[in-house]
Structure formats: structure tokens, C-alpha cells
Design a protein around this motif. Structure first.
Motif, PDB file in Angstrom:
ATOM      1  N   ILE A  60     112.664  38.001  55.807  1.00 27.11           N
ATOM      2  CA  ILE A  60     113.614  37.123  55.107  1.00 27.11           C
ATOM      3  C   ILE A  60     114.045  37.718  53.767  1.00 27.11           C
ATOM      4  N   PRO A  61     113.116  38.117  52.873  1.00 25.57           N
ATOM      5  CA  PRO A  61     113.569  38.723  51.609  1.00 25.57           C
ATOM      6  C   PRO A  61     114.415  39.979  51.832  1.00 25.57           C
ATOM      7  N   ALA A  62     114.067  40.792  52.820  1.00 29.24           N
ATOM      8  CA  ALA A  62     114.848  42.000  53.105  1.00 29.24           C
ATOM      9  C   ALA A  62     116.252  41.642  53.581  1.00 29.24           C
ATOM     10  N   GLU A  63     116.376  40.620  54.416  1.00 32.07           N
ATOM     11  CA  GLU A  63     117.702  40.197  54.887  1.00 32.07           C
ATOM     12  C   GLU A  63     118.528  39.619  53.746  1.00 32.07           C
ATOM     13  N   ILE A  64     117.880  38.865  52.857  1.00 35.31           N
ATOM     14  CA  ILE A  64     118.577  38.325  51.686  1.00 35.31           C
ATOM     15  C   ILE A  64     119.119  39.472  50.841  1.00 35.31           C
ATOM     16  N   GLU A  65     118.274  40.449  50.557  1.00 39.06           N
ATOM     17  CA  GLU A  65     118.711  41.595  49.747  1.00 39.06           C
ATOM     18  C   GLU A  65     119.884  42.308  50.410  1.00 39.06           C
ATOM     19  N   GLU A  66     119.810  42.525  51.701  1.00 43.23           N
ATOM     20  CA  GLU A  66     120.871  43.218  52.439  1.00 43.23           C
ATOM     21  C   GLU A  66     122.189  42.452  52.374  1.00 43.23           C
ATOM     22  N   LYS A  67     122.147  41.137  52.600  1.00 43.02           N
ATOM     23  CA  LYS A  67     123.388  40.341  52.608  1.00 43.02           C
ATOM     24  C   LYS A  67     124.007  40.235  51.221  1.00 43.02           C
ATOM     25  N   VAL A  68     123.174  40.094  50.188  1.00 43.24           N
ATOM     26  CA  VAL A  68     123.704  39.997  48.820  1.00 43.24           C
ATOM     27  C   VAL A  68     124.236  41.348  48.371  1.00 43.24           C
ATOM     28  N   ARG A  69     123.547  42.417  48.717  1.00 43.85           N
ATOM     29  CA  ARG A  69     123.995  43.764  48.348  1.00 43.85           C
ATOM     30  C   ARG A  69     125.359  44.087  48.969  1.00 43.85           C
ATOM     31  N   ALA A  70     125.687  43.472  50.107  1.00 43.30           N
ATOM     32  CA  ALA A  70     126.952  43.724  50.804  1.00 43.30           C
ATOM     33  C   ALA A  70     128.155  43.050  50.130  1.00 43.30           C
ATOM     34  N   ILE A  71     127.911  42.178  49.158  1.00 36.24           N
ATOM     35  CA  ILE A  71     129.008  41.508  48.449  1.00 36.24           C
ATOM     36  C   ILE A  71     129.716  42.526  47.564  1.00 36.24           C
ATOM     37  N   ASP A  72     131.063  42.566  47.667  1.00 33.07           N
ATOM     38  CA  ASP A  72     131.846  43.470  46.830  1.00 33.07           C
ATOM     39  C   ASP A  72     131.556  43.231  45.354  1.00 33.07           C
ATOM     40  N   GLY A  73     131.274  44.304  44.640  1.00 37.42           N
ATOM     41  CA  GLY A  73     131.057  44.208  43.201  1.00 37.42           C
ATOM     42  C   GLY A  73     129.602  44.106  42.783  1.00 37.42           C
ATOM     43  N   VAL A  74     128.700  43.821  43.713  1.00 38.80           N
ATOM     44  CA  VAL A  74     127.283  43.733  43.356  1.00 38.80           C
ATOM     45  C   VAL A  74     126.743  45.143  43.126  1.00 38.80           C
ATOM     46  N   SER A  75     126.098  45.325  41.964  1.00 37.24           N
ATOM     47  CA  SER A  75     125.543  46.637  41.626  1.00 37.24           C
ATOM     48  C   SER A  75     124.129  46.814  42.149  1.00 37.24           C
ATOM     49  N   ASP A  76     123.301  45.786  41.952  1.00 33.10           N
ATOM     50  CA  ASP A  76     121.911  45.881  42.381  1.00 33.10           C
ATOM     51  C   ASP A  76     121.400  44.484  42.701  1.00 33.10           C
ATOM     52  N   VAL A  77     120.349  44.415  43.521  1.00 29.49           N
ATOM     53  CA  VAL A  77     119.757  43.136  43.921  1.00 29.49           C
ATOM     54  C   VAL A  77     118.247  43.237  43.790  1.00 29.49           C
ATOM     55  N   SER A  78     117.667  42.224  43.194  1.00 26.47           N
ATOM     56  CA  SER A  78     116.212  42.127  43.089  1.00 26.47           C
ATOM     57  C   SER A  78     115.803  40.768  43.645  1.00 26.47           C
ATOM     58  N   VAL A  79     114.942  40.771  44.662  1.00 23.20           N
ATOM     59  CA  VAL A  79     114.438  39.541  45.258  1.00 23.20           C
ATOM     60  C   VAL A  79     112.952  39.451  44.949  1.00 23.20           C
ATOM     61  N   GLU A  80     112.574  38.398  44.230  1.00 23.49           N
ATOM     62  CA  GLU A  80     111.170  38.191  43.887  1.00 23.49           C
ATOM     63  C   GLU A  80     110.634  37.008  44.680  1.00 23.49           C
ATOM     64  N   LEU A  81     109.481  37.193  45.277  1.00 21.36           N
ATOM     65  CA  LEU A  81     108.835  36.162  46.076  1.00 21.36           C
ATOM     66  C   LEU A  81     107.733  35.514  45.250  1.00 21.36           C
ATOM     67  N   THR A  82     107.712  34.170  45.223  1.00 21.59           N
ATOM     68  CA  THR A  82     106.680  33.439  44.487  1.00 21.59           C
ATOM     69  C   THR A  82     106.181  32.271  45.332  1.00 21.59           C
ATOM     70  N   PHE A  83     105.001  31.822  45.039  1.00 18.23           N
ATOM     71  CA  PHE A  83     104.474  30.625  45.684  1.00 18.23           C
ATOM     72  C   PHE A  83     104.070  29.599  44.638  1.00 18.23           C
ATOM     73  N   ASP A  84     104.652  29.737  43.444  1.00 13.42           N
ATOM     74  CA  ASP A  84     104.401  28.812  42.351  1.00 13.42           C
ATOM     75  C   ASP A  84     105.725  28.345  41.780  1.00 13.42           C
ATOM     76  N   PRO A  85     106.130  27.123  42.006  1.00 16.53           N
ATOM     77  CA  PRO A  85     105.386  26.070  42.675  1.00 16.53           C
ATOM     78  C   PRO A  85     105.412  26.249  44.196  1.00 16.53           C
ATOM     79  N   PRO A  86     104.422  25.694  44.872  1.00 16.75           N
ATOM     80  CA  PRO A  86     104.391  25.799  46.328  1.00 16.75           C
ATOM     81  C   PRO A  86     105.586  25.080  46.962  1.00 16.75           C
ATOM     82  N   TYR A  87     106.001  25.569  48.110  1.00 17.29           N
ATOM     83  CA  TYR A  87     107.119  24.946  48.821  1.00 17.29           C
ATOM     84  C   TYR A  87     106.743  23.544  49.280  1.00 17.29           C
ATOM     85  N   SER A  88     107.721  22.675  49.240  1.00 17.25           N
ATOM     86  CA  SER A  88     107.567  21.300  49.706  1.00 17.25           C
ATOM     87  C   SER A  88     108.877  20.884  50.364  1.00 17.25           C
ATOM     88  N   THR A  89     108.806  20.009  51.338  1.00 16.03           N
ATOM     89  CA  THR A  89     110.026  19.529  51.999  1.00 16.03           C
ATOM     90  C   THR A  89     110.926  18.759  51.025  1.00 16.03           C
TER      91      THR A  89
END
Length: 103
Positions: A60-89
Motif C-alpha cells: 500500500i505505501p509503495a502504491e501510494i508513492e507510485e501514484k502520487v509521484r506520477a502527478i505532473d509537477g511532483v518533485s519527490d514523495v515521502s510516505v511515512e507509516l505510523t501506528f500512533d494513534p492506532p487506526y480506528s473505524t
């Protein structure tokens, strides 16, 4: 493109990324905690997963980076994964809750 326009394009790209186990995109699921646009169109995304043991933790993070990087004009993309706060519905949008039968 302004920072706000770029952020809108990033959100559109995120809405094209799905958790393979859930038929809702990562943005509507509430997995995206923050999107920042830094100078020269560098994009930072802070996100989580539905659980730390999510089998899609690598893809998922790799796909996010790939799709955002494909946007015209984007220079760089950094995706950080965290579990704080934990996910909730509670983080899901109304669209996601309706789709998954929570409403």
C-alpha cells in the motif's frame, strides 16, 4: 499549480489506492493522517494501516508513492507509516461507513 491544487491532485491519486481486503480507498478509510506540500512540490504523506500486521504493509505505501509521484509537477514523495494513534473505524468517512455497512 498552487499547493492547494496539488494537494487536491494528491487526494484524487489516493482515492485510487485500495486495501486489497477492503473495497474502499485508503483516503476514505481514514488511513491518511496528513498530507503536506513542501517547497518545489515535495509531497509528504503520513499514513497508517488497519493493523500493524496488515499483509499489505509493503504494497500500500509503495502504491501510494507510485501514484502520487506520477502527478505532473511532483518533485519527490515521502510516505511515512505510523501506528500512533492506532487506526480506528471512527477515522472512516461517511462514504466508507456506508459502503461497509457501518451506517
Amino acid at each position: 499549480m498552487t499547493d492547494e491544487e496539488l494537494k487536491e491532485q494528491v487526494v484524487l491519486a489516493l482515492k485510487g489506492v485500495y486495501d486489497p481486503e477492503i473495497p474502499v480507498d485508503v483516503y476514505e478509510l481514514g488511513l491518511i493522517y496528513d498530507i503536506k506540500i513542501f517547497p518545489v512540490n515535495n509531497v509528504y504523506i503520513l499514513m497508517t494501516l488497519t493493523s500493524p500486521s496488515c499483509p499489505s504493509a509493503g504494497s500500500i505505501p509503495a502504491e501510494i508513492e507510485e501514484k502520487v509521484r506520477a502527478i505532473d509537477g511532483v518533485s519527490d514523495v515521502s510516505v511515512e507509516l505510523t501506528f500512533d494513534p492506532p487506526y480506528s473505524t471512527e477515522l472512516m468517512s461517511e462514504v466508507a461507513k456506508l459502503e461497509l455497512g457501518f451506517m
